[in-house]
Write a protein that holds these residues in place. Structure first.
Motif, PDB file in Angstrom:
ATOM      1  N   LYS A   2       0.841  -1.208   0.000  1.00 19.19           N
ATOM      2  CA  LYS A   2       0.000   0.000   0.000  1.00 19.19           C
ATOM      3  C   LYS A   2       0.872   1.253   0.000  1.00 19.19           C
ATOM      4  O   LYS A   2       0.583   2.232  -0.703  1.00 19.19           O
ATOM      5  CB  LYS A   2      -0.940  -0.010   1.207  1.00 19.19           C
ATOM      6  N   LEU A   3       1.940   1.219   0.777  1.00 21.60           N
ATOM      7  CA  LEU A   3       2.853   2.366   0.815  1.00 21.60           C
ATOM      8  C   LEU A   3       3.584   2.551  -0.510  1.00 21.60           C
ATOM      9  O   LEU A   3       4.080   3.657  -0.798  1.00 21.60           O
ATOM     10  CB  LEU A   3       3.865   2.196   1.954  1.00 21.60           C
ATOM     11  N   GLN A   4       3.669   1.500  -1.303  1.00 21.82           N
ATOM     12  CA  GLN A   4       4.286   1.605  -2.630  1.00 21.82           C
ATOM     13  C   GLN A   4       3.277   2.033  -3.695  1.00 21.82           C
ATOM     14  O   GLN A   4       3.610   2.080  -4.887  1.00 21.82           O
ATOM     15  CB  GLN A   4       4.899   0.259  -3.035  1.00 21.82           C
ATOM     16  N   GLY A   5       2.052   2.317  -3.261  1.00 21.11           N
ATOM     17  CA  GLY A   5       1.022   2.711  -4.213  1.00 21.11           C
ATOM     18  C   GLY A   5       0.436   1.545  -4.982  1.00 21.11           C
ATOM     19  O   GLY A   5      -0.107   1.723  -6.083  1.00 21.11           O
ATOM     20  N   ARG A   6       0.537   0.329  -4.395  1.00 19.09           N
ATOM     21  CA  ARG A   6       0.029  -0.872  -5.060  1.00 19.09           C
ATOM     22  C   ARG A   6      -0.893  -1.630  -4.094  1.00 19.09           C
ATOM     23  O   ARG A   6      -0.602  -2.740  -3.652  1.00 19.09           O
ATOM     24  CB  ARG A   6       1.200  -1.742  -5.518  1.00 19.09           C
ATOM     25  N   PRO A   7      -2.036  -1.014  -3.773  1.00 18.53           N
ATOM     26  CA  PRO A   7      -2.905  -1.555  -2.711  1.00 18.53           C
ATOM     27  C   PRO A   7      -3.585  -2.867  -3.058  1.00 18.53           C
ATOM     28  O   PRO A   7      -4.121  -3.533  -2.165  1.00 18.53           O
ATOM     29  CB  PRO A   7      -3.939  -0.434  -2.518  1.00 18.53           C
ATOM     30  N   THR A   8      -3.587  -3.259  -4.335  1.00 24.63           N
ATOM     31  CA  THR A   8      -4.255  -4.525  -4.685  1.00 24.63           C
ATOM     32  C   THR A   8      -3.383  -5.743  -4.384  1.00 24.63           C
ATOM     33  O   THR A   8      -3.857  -6.883  -4.498  1.00 24.63           O
ATOM     34  CB  THR A   8      -4.643  -4.541  -6.175  1.00 24.63           C
ATOM     35  N   LYS A   9      -2.114  -5.531  -4.008  1.00 29.56           N
ATOM     36  CA  LYS A   9      -1.236  -6.667  -3.687  1.00 29.56           C
ATOM     37  C   LYS A   9      -1.490  -7.065  -2.227  1.00 29.56           C
ATOM     38  O   LYS A   9      -0.879  -6.518  -1.306  1.00 29.56           O
ATOM     39  CB  LYS A   9       0.234  -6.298  -3.916  1.00 29.56           C
ATOM     40  N   HIS A  10      -2.392  -7.996  -2.043  1.00 33.18           N
ATOM     41  CA  HIS A  10      -2.781  -8.393  -0.680  1.00 33.18           C
ATOM     42  C   HIS A  10      -2.874  -9.904  -0.494  1.00 33.18           C
ATOM     43  O   HIS A  10      -3.043 -10.394   0.623  1.00 33.18           O
ATOM     44  CB  HIS A  10      -4.126  -7.762  -0.301  1.00 33.18           C
ATOM     45  N   LYS A  11      -2.748 -10.691  -1.559  1.00 28.38           N
ATOM     46  CA  LYS A  11      -2.862 -12.147  -1.455  1.00 28.38           C
ATOM     47  C   LYS A  11      -1.519 -12.754  -1.047  1.00 28.38           C
ATOM     48  O   LYS A  11      -0.460 -12.163  -1.275  1.00 28.38           O
ATOM     49  CB  LYS A  11      -3.302 -12.739  -2.796  1.00 28.38           C
ATOM     50  N   VAL A  12      -1.595 -13.934  -0.444  1.00 29.41           N
ATOM     51  CA  VAL A  12      -0.377 -14.639  -0.029  1.00 29.41           C
ATOM     52  C   VAL A  12      -0.450 -16.089  -0.503  1.00 29.41           C
ATOM     53  O   VAL A  12      -1.522 -16.686  -0.558  1.00 29.41           O
ATOM     54  CB  VAL A  12      -0.164 -14.588   1.501  1.00 29.41           C
ATOM     55  N   ILE A  13       0.709 -16.621  -0.829  1.00 26.13           N
ATOM     56  CA  ILE A  13       0.816 -17.996  -1.308  1.00 26.13           C
ATOM     57  C   ILE A  13       1.628 -18.812  -0.311  1.00 26.13           C
ATOM     58  O   ILE A  13       2.660 -18.344   0.197  1.00 26.13           O
ATOM     59  CB  ILE A  13       1.488 -18.026  -2.696  1.00 26.13           C
ATOM     60  N   SER A  14       1.155 -20.007  -0.006  1.00 25.31           N
ATOM     61  CA  SER A  14       1.890 -20.938   0.859  1.00 25.31           C
ATOM     62  C   SER A  14       1.689 -22.346   0.305  1.00 25.31           C
ATOM     63  O   SER A  14       1.072 -22.523  -0.747  1.00 25.31           O
ATOM     64  CB  SER A  14       1.406 -20.836   2.306  1.00 25.31           C
ATOM     65  N   ARG A  15       2.192 -23.353   0.998  1.00 23.83           N
ATOM     66  CA  ARG A  15       2.194 -24.710   0.447  1.00 23.83           C
ATOM     67  C   ARG A  15       1.139 -25.604   1.105  1.00 23.83           C
ATOM     68  O   ARG A  15       0.730 -25.384   2.244  1.00 23.83           O
ATOM     69  CB  ARG A  15       3.581 -25.332   0.609  1.00 23.83           C
ATOM     70  N   ASN A  16       0.751 -26.607   0.368  1.00 22.71           N
ATOM     71  CA  ASN A  16      -0.198 -27.597   0.880  1.00 22.71           C
ATOM     72  C   ASN A  16       0.327 -28.240   2.166  1.00 22.71           C
ATOM     73  O   ASN A  16       1.505 -28.567   2.273  1.00 22.71           O
ATOM     74  CB  ASN A  16      -0.434 -28.703  -0.154  1.00 22.71           C
ATOM     75  N   VAL A  17      -0.548 -28.400   3.128  1.00 24.09           N
ATOM     76  CA  VAL A  17      -0.310 -29.059   4.411  1.00 24.09           C
ATOM     77  C   VAL A  17       0.617 -28.251   5.325  1.00 24.09           C
ATOM     78  O   VAL A  17       0.925 -28.666   6.430  1.00 24.09           O
ATOM     79  CB  VAL A  17       0.250 -30.498   4.232  1.00 24.09           C
ATOM     80  N   ALA A  18       1.057 -27.073   4.901  1.00 22.38           N
ATOM     81  CA  ALA A  18       1.954 -26.257   5.725  1.00 22.38           C
ATOM     82  C   ALA A  18       1.184 -25.617   6.878  1.00 22.38           C
ATOM     83  O   ALA A  18       0.052 -25.157   6.707  1.00 22.38           O
ATOM     84  CB  ALA A  18       2.618 -25.178   4.881  1.00 22.38           C
ATOM     85  N   TYR A  19       1.815 -25.563   8.036  1.00 18.10           N
ATOM     86  CA  TYR A  19       1.232 -24.925   9.218  1.00 18.10           C
ATOM     87  C   TYR A  19       1.981 -23.630   9.498  1.00 18.10           C
ATOM     88  O   TYR A  19       3.210 -23.623   9.603  1.00 18.10           O
ATOM     89  CB  TYR A  19       1.336 -25.864  10.429  1.00 18.10           C
ATOM     90  N   HIS A  20       1.230 -22.531   9.630  1.00 19.26           N
ATOM     91  CA  HIS A  20       1.862 -21.228   9.892  1.00 19.26           C
ATOM     92  C   HIS A  20       1.265 -20.506  11.095  1.00 19.26           C
ATOM     93  O   HIS A  20       1.615 -19.349  11.337  1.00 19.26           O
ATOM     94  CB  HIS A  20       1.769 -20.340   8.658  1.00 19.26           C
TER      95      HIS A  20
END
Length: 472
Positions: free
Chosen positions: A143-161
Motif C-alpha cells: 500500500k505504501l508503494q502505491g500498489r494496494p491490490t497486492k494483498h494475497k499470499v501464497i503458501s504450500r499444501n499441508v503447511a502450518y503457519h
C-alpha cells in the motif's frame, strides 16, 4: 543443568490433579474426551538435559524438544537465574515508543545472525504472532508503494503457519480451518516438496526419479499461481525452509533459488517462516543460511529462548523498512508483552550458550549419524520414508511399501492415536505421531544430544514400530 531428583506425586495427589484438570483445564490441539472419559492426561513435572519426568516419577527422552522449542535442553539453571535477576531489576516495560536495553541488544544480535540486509526486528510473543506481523506488514508495504491490490499470499499444501486469523489463512491444512471459516481472505496454496510423493503430485512426469527436477517443478507452481491470480494481487510467498506439517520436507537443490527468481520477477515478497527451523534446529542460527535462501522477512520464535520464556520476532529487510523511516508513517501493530525484558534477557543468555557450547556445530556433526540411525528403520514393512535435516526428521508410515499406499482415516486413527502415541511414550520416548498429512512420526530432540542418545532413540523406535507392524 539441575541435579535435583524428580518429585514423585502420590496416587492421591495424582488423582487430585487429574480431577482439577478435568474440571478446568482446556488443553490445546487436544481432545478433551481424554480427560472426560479416558484415563487422564500425562502430567510432566521436571526436565533435565534431554529427559523429562512425569508426576509418577517415570523418565522419558524428550524427542521433540517440548514442541521444537527446548533447543538448549531442560534444566538450565543459568537461564532461570538470568530471568530472576532481570525480573527483579525491570520485570516489564513495553516497547511502544519506549525501549529497554535487552530488547535493543537482542534486536542487534538477531540482525547480526540474519542473512543479507535483514536488519530490522519487530518483536512478538510467539511464532503465530510473528507470522501475523509479516502478513500485515507485507500488505501495508505494498500500500505504501502505491500498489494496494497486492494483498494475497501464497503458501504450500499441508503447511502450518499458526492459529491467528491471518496466519490461519496462510496455513495449508483445510481440516484446521473449516471450523473457523470464513477466515481472512487471500490465502492460496501450491504443492509442497514431498519428494516421496512426487509421482502422485505430478503423475506421468516421472519426477520421483529426479530430486532437482521435482524441486524446480514445485517452485514453478508458485509462478503459475502468481500468474493465475495476477501479479498485481499477490503480496508475499510464505515458506518454511523445511516444512514441518506433513513430516519434515527439505527443499530440493535449486528450489529456493528458483523461488527467489520468481518473487523478484513479479515483485512478490519472500517470507521464510523459521519458527521451527531457526536457532540451531538445522545447524545454523537460521536455516535460510543453511540453504542459501534470500528472504525479505524471517519469522522466528521457539528456540530463541529454548522455551525458558516466551518470545517471537519478525526480522525485516531494509527494503521493507525504508518507508517507515520517514515522516509520520507508522506500523500500527504490536503486542503488550513483545520484546519483554525478561524474555529478551533469557534469549541473549540462551544464544550465549549456543555459541559457548557450539550447539550448531554439534547438530552439523551428528545429523548424518541421526539420519543413518533412522534409516535403519526402512527395513521395517511399515516405514516408507525417512526425511529431514539437522535435528529435525520425519518417518512416514505406509500400509504398503511397494505401492506407497497410505492408511485411510480410520486406519490412521487406530494406528497413531490408538497405538503409536501411547506405545512410544510408554517405551520412554516423547515425540509426535502426526496425521495432518500422511501418517508420520516426527523427531526434534534438544541440540545437546550426541551419538549415544541418537542410538537410544533409534532402538525405541525400532521396537515400537516393529510391534506396530505386527499389530496391523
Amino acid at each position: 543443568m539441575t541435579k535435583s531428583e524428580p518429585r514423585i506425586y502420590s496416587d492421591a495427589e495424582n488423582a487430585a490433579m487429574q480431577q482439577k484438570a478435568k474440571d478446568h483445564l482446556w488443553m490445546h490441539f487436544a481432545r478433551q474426551s481424554v480427560m472426560e472419559t479416558g484415563g487422564g492426561v500425562p502430567i510432566i513435572t521436571k526436565g533435565e538435559g534431554h529427559h523429562i519426568w512425569d508426576s509418577r516419577g517415570k523418565k522419558y527422552i524428550d524427542g521433540l524438544s517440548g514442541l521444537f522449542v527446548v533447543n538448549a535442553g531442560h534444566g538450565r539453571t543459568r537461564l532461570a537465574e538470568v530471568a530472576k535477576k532481570q525480573a527483579e531489576e525491570l520485570a516489564f516495560f513495553p516497547i511502544w515508543s519506549y525501549a529497554h536495553p535487552n530488547a535493543i541488544d537482542l534486536a542487534d544480535r538477531l540482525a547480526d545472525y540474519a542473512p543479507g540486509d535483514l536488519n530490522r526486528v519487530f518483536f512478538s510473543t510467539g511464532g503465530g504472532e510473528a507470522v501475523e506481523t509479516a502478513f500485515k506488514l507485507a500488505k501495508y508495504y505494498w500500500k505504501l508503494q502505491g500498489r494496494p491490490t497486492k494483498h494475497k499470499v501464497i503458501s504450500r499444501n499441508v503447511a502450518y503457519h499458526g492459529t491467528p486469523q491471518g496466519a490461519l489463512a496462510i496455513t495449508g491444512i483445510p481440516a484446521m480451518k473449516e471450523m473457523f471459516e470464513p477466515v481472512t481472505p487471500g490465502g492460496f496454496r501450491v504443492p509442497n516438496t514431498n519428494f516421496y510423493r512426487a509421482d502422485e503430485m505430478a503423475p506421468g512426469l516421472g519426477l520421483g526419479d529426479d530430486l532437482e527436477t521435482f524441486g524446480l517443478w514445485a517452485a514453478n507452481r508458485i509462478e503459475e499461481m502468481i500468474q493465475f491470480e495476477g501479479p498485481e494481487t499477490v503480496a508475499a510467498v510464505f515458506l518454511e525452509p523445511v516444512q514441518n506439517s506433513g513430516g519434515c520436507f527439505p527443499p530440493p537443490p535449486g528450489y529456493f533459488k528458483r523461488v527467489r527468481e520468481i518473487c523478484d520477477k513479479y515483485d512478490v515478497l519472500l517470507v521464510a517462516d523459521e519458527v521451527i527451523t531457526a536457532f540451531g534446529r538445522i545447524g545454523n542460527m537460521f536455516a535460510s543460511t543453511t540453504f542459501g535462501i534470500e528472504p525479505d522477512m524471517i519469522t522466528c520464535a521457539k528456540g530463541m529462548t529454548s522455551g525458558y520464556s516466551p518470545i517471537g520476532a519478525t526480522i525485516v529487510s531494509e527494503k521493507i523498512y525504508e518507508p517507515f523511516k520517514h515522516g509520520d508513517t507508522a506500523f500500527y501493530h504490536g503486542y503488550t508483552f513483545a520484546g519483554h525484558p525478561v524474555s529478551s534477557a533469557v534469549a541473549l543468555a540462551n544464544l550465549d550458550i549456543f555459541e559457548e557450547e557450539k550447539l550448531n556445530e554439534n547438530v552439523r556433526e551428528n545429523s548424518p549419524i541421526f539420519r543413518a540411525e533412522l534409516e535403519k528403520l526402512l527395513d521395517l514393512p511399515i516405514v516408507g520414508d525417512v526425511r529431514g535435516e539437522g535435528y529435525f526428521f520425519g518417518i512416514e508410515l505406509v500400509k504398503d511399501k511397494a505401492t506407497k499406499e497410505t492408511f485411510n482415516d480410520e486406519e490412521s486413527e487406530r494406528l497413531l492415536r490408538g497405538f503409536l502415541s501411547k506405545a512410544l511414550f510408554d517405551a520412554g520416548l516423547y515425540c509426535r505421531a502426526d496425521d495432518r498429512g500422511d501418517p508420520v512420526v516426527q523427531l526434534a530432540p534438544p541440540l545437546t544430544i550426541g551419538p549415544s542418545e541418537i542410538r537410544e532413540i533409534g532402538q525405541i523406535l525400532n521396537e515400537v514400530l516393529t510391534e506396530a507392524s505386527n499389530h496391523l
